[in-house]
Design an enzyme around this catalytic site. Structure first.
Site, PDB file in Angstrom:
ATOM      1  N   GLN A   1       7.002  -0.200  -2.732  1.00  0.00           N
ATOM      2  CA  GLN A   1       7.263  -1.437  -3.443  1.00  0.00           C
ATOM      3  C   GLN A   1       8.744  -1.789  -3.307  1.00  0.00           C
ATOM      4  O   GLN A   1       9.570  -0.939  -2.953  1.00  0.00           O
ATOM      5  CB  GLN A   1       6.868  -1.356  -4.911  1.00  0.00           C
ATOM      6  CG  GLN A   1       7.673  -0.410  -5.763  1.00  0.00           C
ATOM      7  CD  GLN A   1       7.092  -0.304  -7.178  1.00  0.00           C
ATOM      8  OE1 GLN A   1       5.882  -0.393  -7.392  1.00  0.00           O
ATOM      9  NE2 GLN A   1       7.960  -0.117  -8.169  1.00  0.00           N
ATOM     10  N   VAL A   2       9.056  -3.046  -3.580  1.00  0.00           N
ATOM     11  CA  VAL A   2      10.405  -3.563  -3.352  1.00  0.00           C
ATOM     12  C   VAL A   2      10.994  -4.084  -4.659  1.00  0.00           C
ATOM     13  O   VAL A   2      10.307  -4.739  -5.446  1.00  0.00           O
ATOM     14  CB  VAL A   2      10.384  -4.679  -2.285  1.00  0.00           C
ATOM     15  CG1 VAL A   2      11.775  -5.281  -2.099  1.00  0.00           C
ATOM     16  CG2 VAL A   2       9.856  -4.138  -0.964  1.00  0.00           C
TER      17      VAL A   2
ATOM     18  N   ASP B   1       3.360  -5.001  12.750  1.00  0.00           N
ATOM     19  CA  ASP B   1       2.685  -5.287  11.480  1.00  0.00           C
ATOM     20  C   ASP B   1       3.050  -6.703  11.037  1.00  0.00           C
ATOM     21  O   ASP B   1       3.454  -6.932   9.898  1.00  0.00           O
ATOM     22  CB  ASP B   1       3.117  -4.255  10.429  1.00  0.00           C
ATOM     23  CG  ASP B   1       2.106  -4.121   9.291  1.00  0.00           C
ATOM     24  OD1 ASP B   1       0.960  -4.572   9.461  1.00  0.00           O
ATOM     25  OD2 ASP B   1       2.467  -3.571   8.235  1.00  0.00           O
TER      26      ASP B   1
ATOM     27  N   SER C   1       0.805  -1.217   0.000  1.00  0.00           N
ATOM     28  CA  SER C   1       0.000   0.000   0.000  1.00  0.00           C
ATOM     29  C   SER C   1       0.838   1.266   0.000  1.00  0.00           C
ATOM     30  O   SER C   1       0.410   2.299  -0.523  1.00  0.00           O
ATOM     31  CB  SER C   1      -0.923   0.008   1.231  1.00  0.00           C
ATOM     32  OG  SER C   1      -0.157  -0.111   2.412  1.00  0.00           O
TER      33      SER C   1
END
Length: 511
Positions: A139-140, A290, A136
């Protein structure tokens, strides 16, 4: 930014759920009564033209949440770990929100890296892949360091994500204020403070330098934890919108088939992930907040690898002791002690009856403990505990929000690995060990030592501090005496004035 224009934003939320079909899916998942279903349709159907269309290729709920923006996606990520709340099918659909969202273009990613790190990309990385995961907020990309040849993961914030999150959070602030105005009884739950807390967490997640610092601290705290490791932070290749970590190779903890194929023991993994979380929260007071399946992998040697440290929880030592005592009391079914801890910590107003509170805790908890051990849920217990504390005037504890939320998430992860896990049996040794270490004679000696060290450190200043306090008190007393004398003088003058006025009126009357 938090004005009435947010009404449109909130209306669009409901309309998007109606238009995408997510409203019906959620009502079915929660087995909503007919009256609620009818009300939702009557209100939602005429407004659905306001809703966002989203990606028709996605299932209804992920489609609606993705269309609405990053804050809603975060909410969906939490639900994806709770099949016991939303059902197995919906939980599986929501997992797409964890790390499989549409990526932004590679060219934009390369520009962001060069802009943040101040060097051409080839000078930093000899290889730089297409996105391997998109969530969300960021990005990787998989890359290789130009200097050492080491494989790394490069995390890059989405373009414009700060503004998008700001819009969502502003709408949440408006909704909280609206609820507090229309329903004064809701102020006990402090919805505005809850949103403020969430806002602070999100702001931290949008600065990757803070995430890198959290990863470094977390790694130092957990260096000796067996079966658990973290990727190393590459500080020279990290900045506010870009963070580089060592590459974590392993099987996603959300892929049970792949875990089974690799020969990993899912029952043991479920127990370990729960015990690790409790250990980090109670022992260190600093935990990964998380911990859904999208942020956990299992290495070939069986180690659990955690990543994505944008949301970390912190609780002070006193609160950890309170939390441990509450958990331990429930484990032992000692409701009197659980009630006393709530009063001692100030969680329940002192004018309430502690014995009555203990009986209320017993009334909602005993049916849970009467279930089969594999069905006992901390999430369900927290829900019932909320009902009881609401009756007794307990206010929302913002410092415990992340802890309670993560406990629910981690329980969901553990149950996804082993549906028959006995949550309380697995948690008991960690909680008991913490109790032994922190609530016995050794803890008292340690507390006294800390107190002595504080007194010794401030010892040279104590006479000055005491003198200042005494002088301030004397000045306040003198000022109070002066104010009282002035007040008496004022009342005296007022009396003379009133008496003089009445005397004048009497003289005039007699004349």
């Amino acid at each position: 930014m938090r004005g009435p224009h947010n009404i449109l934003r909130l209306a669009r939320t409901g309309a998007t759920f109606e238009r995408s079909g997510a409203m019906k899916v959620l009502l079915d998942a929660y087995e909503a009564p007919p009256l609620l279903r009818m009300a939702a349709r009557v209100i939602g159907w005429p407004l659905q033209w306001l809703g966002l269309k989203g990606d028709p290729a996605m299932p209804p709920v992920p489609r609606a949440l993705t269309a609405l923006g990053p804050a809603y996606i975060k909410f969906g990520q939490v639900l994806s770990t709770r099949p016991d709340l939303v059902g197995d099918e919906l939980a599986l659909q929501l997992r797409v929100l964890q790390d499989k969202l549409p990526p932004f273009p590679l060219a934009e990613a390369r520009r962001a890296v060069e802009s943040e790190l101040g060097l051409p990309l080839p000078a930093l990385f000899s290889e730089f892949s297409e996105p391997v995961a998109a969530a969300s907020i960021a990005q990787v990309h998989k890359a290789r360091l130009a200097e050492t040849g080491e494989e790394v993961a490069v995390k890059i914030l989405r373009p414009g994500i700060e503004r998008a999150f700001r819009k969502d959070v502003d709408a949440f602030y408006f909704a909280a204020a609206f609820i507090e105005t229309l329903a004064p009884f809701s102020r006990r739950l402090r919805p505005s403070e809850v949103v403020k807390h969430f806002d602070g967490v999100v702001r931290g997640e949008l600065d990757l330098r803070l995430e890198a610092a959290s990863a470094s601290e977390f790694a130092a705290n957990t260096a000796s934890d067996a079966g658990f490791r973290l990727p190393e932070v590459k500080w020279q290749q990290s900045a506010r919108r870009v963070m580089t970590l060592g590459w974590a190779e392993g099987v996603s903890m959300g892929d049970n088939a792949a875990l089974d194929a690799a020969g990993h023991d899912r029952v043991e993994l479920g127990q370990r992930v729960l015990q690790l979380f409790l250990s980090h929260a109670l022992r260190d007071g600093f935990f990964h907040a998380d911990m859904h399946q999208g942020n956990l992998k299992v290495a070939a040697d069986g180690d659990i690898i955690a990543y994505d440290f944008g949301i970390m929880g912190h609780i002070d030592e006193y609160t950890r002791r309170v939390y441990a005592e509450i958990l331990y009391g429930f484990i032992r079914r000692d409701y009197q002690r659980v009630a006393e801890v709530h009063f001692e910590a100030g969680y329940v107003p002192p004018d309430r009856d502690v014995d009555e509170f203990a009986r209320a805790l017993r009334a909602v908890s005993e049916p849970i403990f009467g279930m089969d051990a594999t069905r006992i849920s901390m999430g369900r217990l927290l829900s019932y505990l909320f009902e009881v504390t609401e009756r007794f005037g307990m206010e929302t504890r913002t410092e415990l929000i992340l802890l309670q939320r993560t406990m629910v998430v981690v329980e969901g992860v553990a149950r996804s690995l082993d549906p028959n896990i006995n949550i309380w049996r697995v948690a008991r040794p960690v909680v008991e060990d913490y109790i032994r270490q922190n609530l016995g004679p050794r803890a008292l000696a340690r507390d006294l030592k800390k107190t002595a060290l504080v007194v010794a450190r401030f010892g040279p200043r104590l006479p000055v501090l005491v003198e200042r306090a005494l002088v301030q008190q004397m000045n306040e007393d003198a000022a109070d005496d002066h104010r009282r004398s002035r007040a008496w003088m004022g009342w005296g003058l007022l009396g003379l004035g009133v008496g003089g006025a009445f005397g004048a009126l009497a003289v005039l009357a007699f004349q």
